[in-house]
Design a protein around this motif. Structure first.
Motif, mmCIF file in Angstrom:
data_model
loop_
_atom_site.group_PDB
_atom_site.id
_atom_site.type_symbol
_atom_site.label_atom_id
_atom_site.label_comp_id
_atom_site.label_asym_id
_atom_site.label_seq_id
_atom_site.Cartn_x
_atom_site.Cartn_y
_atom_site.Cartn_z
ATOM 1 N N TYR A 146 0.830 -1.199 -0.040
ATOM 2 C CA TYR A 146 -0.021 0.078 0.207
ATOM 3 C C TYR A 146 0.826 1.195 -0.081
ATOM 4 N N SER A 147 0.352 2.215 -0.660
ATOM 5 C CA SER A 147 1.025 3.543 -0.680
ATOM 6 C C SER A 147 -0.303 4.569 -0.519
ATOM 7 N N ASP A 148 -0.012 5.909 -0.422
ATOM 8 C CA ASP A 148 -0.745 6.829 -0.504
ATOM 9 C C ASP A 148 -0.193 8.110 -1.138
ATOM 10 N N TYR A 149 -0.932 9.268 -0.974
ATOM 11 C CA TYR A 149 -0.068 10.559 -1.578
ATOM 12 C C TYR A 149 1.073 10.914 -1.007
ATOM 13 N N THR A 150 1.308 10.496 0.299
ATOM 14 C CA THR A 150 2.643 10.557 0.764
ATOM 15 C C THR A 150 3.291 9.255 0.936
ATOM 16 N N GLN A 151 4.599 9.136 0.886
ATOM 17 C CA GLN A 151 5.232 7.610 0.796
ATOM 18 C C GLN A 151 5.184 6.919 1.979
#
Length: 160
Positions: A146-151
């Protein structure tokens, strides 16, 4: 782990005293730019480069190639996708050095059921490299990261 802590202390002390030749600094941090819900083989490629002093990390292959010989510290943080479990290795020239595992799922405990998802596993290795040695993050077991808009899922390394 104590070797890693001592290495970081040595690094901190020498930087603060000005004992390091700044022109010879080598280090990188990279993250994945999107989640991979079904990833289950090969190298994990961290395409979002946050820092790459010495240009040792290649974001197209996911491989760090040592520009010079020395002792390096490598760190991986892997977040599992949803309720999946995932396990990755820090690999040196194709040989596993350490494993980071993120377990997720559900269970039951005293008086309740519970579920846990998007768990994070980490590990660090202090490795002696020769110039040209290659380090990457390799699949070990499980499915998805998983990742998001921040690492969130990241790979870092530096010369000490």
């Amino acid at each position: 782990m104590s070797a890693a802590v001592l290495s970081l202390e040595w690094f901190k002390n020498n930087i603060s005293r000005g004992n390091c030749d700044l022109s010879k600094r080598i280090g990188f941090t990279a993250g994945v730019s999107s989640s991979g819900s079904s990833w289950s083989s090969g190298k994990l490629i961290f395409t979002k480069v946050l820092y790459n002093q010495g240009n040792g990390y290649d974001s197209s292959s996911g491989i760090f190639t040592a520009p010079s010989a020395g002792v390096y510290v490598f760190y991986v943080s892997i977040t599992s996708y949803s309720s999946n479990a995932i396990s990755v290795d820090i690999s040196l020239n194709g040989y596993s050095q350490v494993t980071a595992r993120s377990n997720a799922g559900s269970g039951s405990g005293y008086r309740s059921s519970f579920s846990y998802s998007y768990q994070t596993g980490t590990n660090m290795a202090v490795l002696s490299l020769k110039r040209g040695d290659r380090v990457w993050i390799a699949y070990n077991s499980g499915t998805g990261y998983y990742s998001d808009y921040t690492q969130i899922t990241t790979f870092s390394g530096f010369l000490i």
